[in-house]
Design a protein around this motif. Structure first.
Motif, PDB file in Angstrom:
ATOM      1  N   GLY A 263      38.595  23.083  52.710  1.00 28.09           N
ATOM      2  CA  GLY A 263      37.390  23.845  51.907  1.00 28.09           C
ATOM      3  C   GLY A 263      36.977  25.008  52.569  1.00 28.09           C
ATOM      4  O   GLY A 263      35.930  26.113  52.183  1.00 28.09           O
ATOM      5  N   HIS A 264      37.563  25.237  53.168  1.00 35.92           N
ATOM      6  CA  HIS A 264      37.723  27.332  53.670  1.00 35.92           C
ATOM      7  C   HIS A 264      37.509  28.071  53.186  1.00 35.92           C
ATOM      8  O   HIS A 264      37.292  29.521  53.214  1.00 35.92           O
ATOM      9  CB  HIS A 264      39.260  27.793  54.650  1.00 35.92           C
ATOM     10  N   TRP A 265      38.091  28.762  52.059  1.00 34.89           N
ATOM     11  CA  TRP A 265      38.214  28.874  50.474  1.00 34.89           C
ATOM     12  C   TRP A 265      36.841  29.600  50.272  1.00 34.89           C
ATOM     13  O   TRP A 265      36.468  30.604  50.089  1.00 34.89           O
ATOM     14  CB  TRP A 265      39.160  29.741  50.015  1.00 34.89           C
ATOM     15  N   ALA A 266      36.811  28.212  49.578  1.00 36.11           N
ATOM     16  CA  ALA A 266      35.030  28.143  48.936  1.00 36.11           C
ATOM     17  C   ALA A 266      34.047  28.365  49.715  1.00 36.11           C
ATOM     18  O   ALA A 266      33.347  29.027  49.533  1.00 36.11           O
ATOM     19  CB  ALA A 266      34.535  26.414  48.798  1.00 36.11           C
ATOM     20  N   ARG A 267      34.106  27.630  51.258  1.00 34.78           N
ATOM     21  CA  ARG A 267      32.693  28.800  52.046  1.00 34.78           C
ATOM     22  C   ARG A 267      33.288  30.329  52.602  1.00 34.78           C
ATOM     23  O   ARG A 267      31.602  30.852  52.594  1.00 34.78           O
ATOM     24  CB  ARG A 267      33.189  28.291  53.400  1.00 34.78           C
TER      25      ARG A 267
ATOM     26  N   ALA B 242      25.796  44.846  41.241  1.00 32.75           N
ATOM     27  CA  ALA B 242      26.904  45.731  41.767  1.00 32.75           C
ATOM     28  C   ALA B 242      28.578  45.000  41.374  1.00 32.75           C
ATOM     29  O   ALA B 242      29.869  45.886  42.101  1.00 32.75           O
ATOM     30  CB  ALA B 242      26.725  45.670  42.755  1.00 32.75           C
ATOM     31  N   GLY B 243      28.740  43.984  40.788  1.00 33.62           N
ATOM     32  CA  GLY B 243      29.344  43.643  39.917  1.00 33.62           C
ATOM     33  C   GLY B 243      30.161  42.322  41.202  1.00 33.62           C
ATOM     34  O   GLY B 243      31.451  41.885  41.171  1.00 33.62           O
ATOM     35  N   ARG B 244      29.285  42.095  42.123  1.00 27.95           N
ATOM     36  CA  ARG B 244      29.937  40.764  43.121  1.00 27.95           C
ATOM     37  C   ARG B 244      29.934  39.608  42.711  1.00 27.95           C
ATOM     38  O   ARG B 244      28.541  39.491  43.019  1.00 27.95           O
ATOM     39  CB  ARG B 244      29.677  41.658  44.609  1.00 27.95           C
ATOM     40  N   PRO B 245      31.131  38.578  42.433  1.00 21.08           N
ATOM     41  CA  PRO B 245      30.781  37.712  42.530  1.00 21.08           C
ATOM     42  C   PRO B 245      29.582  37.115  43.846  1.00 21.08           C
ATOM     43  O   PRO B 245      29.667  36.347  44.329  1.00 21.08           O
ATOM     44  CB  PRO B 245      32.202  37.107  42.415  1.00 21.08           C
ATOM     45  N   ILE B 246      29.077  35.625  42.626  1.00 19.06           N
ATOM     46  CA  ILE B 246      28.307  34.742  43.315  1.00 19.06           C
ATOM     47  C   ILE B 246      28.317  33.548  42.998  1.00 19.06           C
ATOM     48  O   ILE B 246      28.543  32.616  44.228  1.00 19.06           O
ATOM     49  CB  ILE B 246      26.542  35.736  43.006  1.00 19.06           C
ATOM     50  N   LEU B 247      29.070  33.209  42.456  1.00 16.60           N
ATOM     51  CA  LEU B 247      29.382  31.604  41.408  1.00 16.60           C
ATOM     52  C   LEU B 247      30.594  31.331  40.985  1.00 16.60           C
ATOM     53  O   LEU B 247      30.634  32.282  39.629  1.00 16.60           O
ATOM     54  CB  LEU B 247      28.036  31.239  41.194  1.00 16.60           C
TER      55      LEU B 247
ATOM     56  N   ALA C  14      41.099  27.559  43.902  1.00 13.91           N
ATOM     57  CA  ALA C  14      41.128  28.249  44.770  1.00 13.91           C
ATOM     58  C   ALA C  14      41.920  30.000  44.336  1.00 13.91           C
ATOM     59  O   ALA C  14      41.605  30.734  45.464  1.00 13.91           O
ATOM     60  CB  ALA C  14      42.494  27.626  46.072  1.00 13.91           C
ATOM     61  N   SER C  15      42.769  29.837  43.529  1.00 17.67           N
ATOM     62  CA  SER C  15      43.030  32.042  43.715  1.00 17.67           C
ATOM     63  C   SER C  15      42.537  31.675  43.521  1.00 17.67           C
ATOM     64  O   SER C  15      42.145  33.409  43.901  1.00 17.67           O
ATOM     65  CB  SER C  15      44.807  31.440  42.446  1.00 17.67           C
ATOM     66  N   VAL C  16      41.271  31.438  42.252  1.00 19.61           N
ATOM     67  CA  VAL C  16      40.628  32.607  42.161  1.00 19.61           C
ATOM     68  C   VAL C  16      39.260  32.701  42.732  1.00 19.61           C
ATOM     69  O   VAL C  16      38.503  34.278  42.896  1.00 19.61           O
ATOM     70  CB  VAL C  16      39.887  31.480  40.426  1.00 19.61           C
TER      71      VAL C  16
ATOM     72  N   ILE D 143      36.912  36.808  46.931  1.00 18.76           N
ATOM     73  CA  ILE D 143      36.675  37.250  47.867  1.00 18.76           C
ATOM     74  C   ILE D 143      37.448  39.268  48.734  1.00 18.76           C
ATOM     75  O   ILE D 143      36.706  39.586  49.105  1.00 18.76           O
ATOM     76  CB  ILE D 143      37.753  35.882  49.137  1.00 18.76           C
ATOM     77  N   ARG D 144      38.627  38.678  48.157  1.00 23.45           N
ATOM     78  CA  ARG D 144      39.661  40.569  48.283  1.00 23.45           C
ATOM     79  C   ARG D 144      38.362  41.521  47.325  1.00 23.45           C
ATOM     80  O   ARG D 144      38.286  42.693  47.826  1.00 23.45           O
ATOM     81  CB  ARG D 144      40.193  40.301  47.193  1.00 23.45           C
TER      82      ARG D 144
END
Length: 245
Positions: free
Chosen positions: A59-63, A120-125, A227-229, A234-235
Motif C-alpha cells: 500500500g505504499h503507492w496509495a499512501r 490546480a489540477g492536482r489529483p485528490i482521488l 498502482a501505475s495510475v 504522484i509524479r
C-alpha cells in the motif's frame, strides 16, 4: 512528506538502491515497454518489477498519493473520467483471472479512470471502473472530500439529482455546478463562467496519458494498473511543487 512513508527495514540480501530502482519503474511507466526491456543501468528488471509489486501490495503507492493530495486546497474541485484502451496483452489473463474493471464499449475492451482534482489540477482521488460504467453512479463514493463552501464542477455526464442533492442540501453543504442536460424540465442553477475552469481536469488527463503505461492498459490485474495510475499522479503532483529530476 514522502520520506517517512518509504520502507527502511531491509532483511536478507543487500537492498538495491531505491533511487536506481524507482528510476527504472518510472522509465517503464513513461515508455510503456515490458518489464523485461528495462535498461540494465536501472538494475535487473526482476528487481524493478518485484519492488513495484511488493510496494503495491504493502500500500505504499496509495499512501504516498494520499499524503501529497492532502496538500491540495482551494474552493473548487472537479471530477471527470477518461476511457483507456486495453492492450491485447493485458486482456489475456489466465482462466478465472479476468479483470472486472475491463468492459466492452465502442472501442473494444476499455477501463475507465475517474479522477477528482483540485483547482490546480492536482489529483485528490482516483478510481477504476469498467469502460461502459456510468460516470455519475460510479463516482458516488468519491465526493467525501468536497466540503462545506466548496464547488464541484462536472460535465453533463454527472447531471443527476442524486449527485446534486448531497452537494447542495446535504451535511457537506457544497454547491454542484454541473452542466444540465438539454432535455431537463427543471433547469438547476448553473454558472457558465465558473464552469469554464473545468478544463483543468481535462488537462490533468492529458498529462496522465503522457505516461504510455497509463495511456494504454498493459497490466492484466486491476491492482497493478491502478498502482501505475497512482505513480503517474504522484509524479504530476510533485511537478507542481518542485523539479523531480
Amino acid at each position: 512528506m514522502i520520506q517517512p512513508l518509504l520502507p527502511t527495514k531491509v532483511r536478507g540480501v543487500k537492498h538495491a538502491d531505491d533511487r536506481k530502482v524507482l528510476n527504472g519503474i518510472f522509465w517503464r511507466l513513461r515508455t510503456g515497454v515490458p518489464w523485461a526491456d528495462i535498461p540494465a543501468r536501472y538494475g535487473p528488471c526482476t528487481t524493478c518489477v518485484n519492488r513495484f509489486n511488493r510496494w503495491r501490495k504493502a500500500g505504499h503507492w496509495a499512501r504516498i498519493l494520499q499524503v501529497v493530495s492532502e496538500a491540495c486546497g482551494g474552493d473548487i474541485q472537479m471530477i471527470d473520467s477518461s476511457s483507456i484502451r486495453v492492450h491485447q496483452h493485458g486482456a489475456n489473463a489466465k482462466k478465472g483471472g479476468r479483470s472486472d474493471r475491463m468492459g466492452r464499449s465502442r472501442g473494444g475492451l476499455t477501463t475507465k479512470i475517474h479522477a477528482l482534482v483540485d483547482a490546480a489540477g492536482r489529483p485528490i482521488l482516483l478510481k477504476l471502473t469498467a469502460g461502459q460504467a456510468h460516470d455519475g453512479r460510479s463516482t458516488m463514493d468519491m465526493l467525501a472530500t468536497v466540503g462545506s463552501g466548496q464547488v464541484l464542477l462536472a460535465d453533463r455526464g454527472y447531471d443527476a439529482d442524486y449527485l446534486r442533492t448531497p452537494c447542495g442540501r446535504g451535511a457537506r453543504g457544497a454547491v454542484a455546478n454541473i452542466k444540465p442536460m438539454p432535455g431537463r424540465k427543471r433547469i438547476p442553477a448553473f454558472e457558465r463562467t465558473l464552469y469554464r475552469k473545468r478544463n483543468v481536469v481535462e488537462r490533468f488527463f492529458n498529462k496522465l496519458k503522457h505516461f504510455r503505461a497509463v495511456a494504454t492498459r498493459y497490466d492484466k490485474t486491476d491492482a497493478s494498473f491502478l498502482a501505475s495510475v497512482h505513480l503517474a499522479a504522484i509524479r504530476i503532483t510533485l511537478r507542481g511543487y518542485e523539479a523531480v529530476t
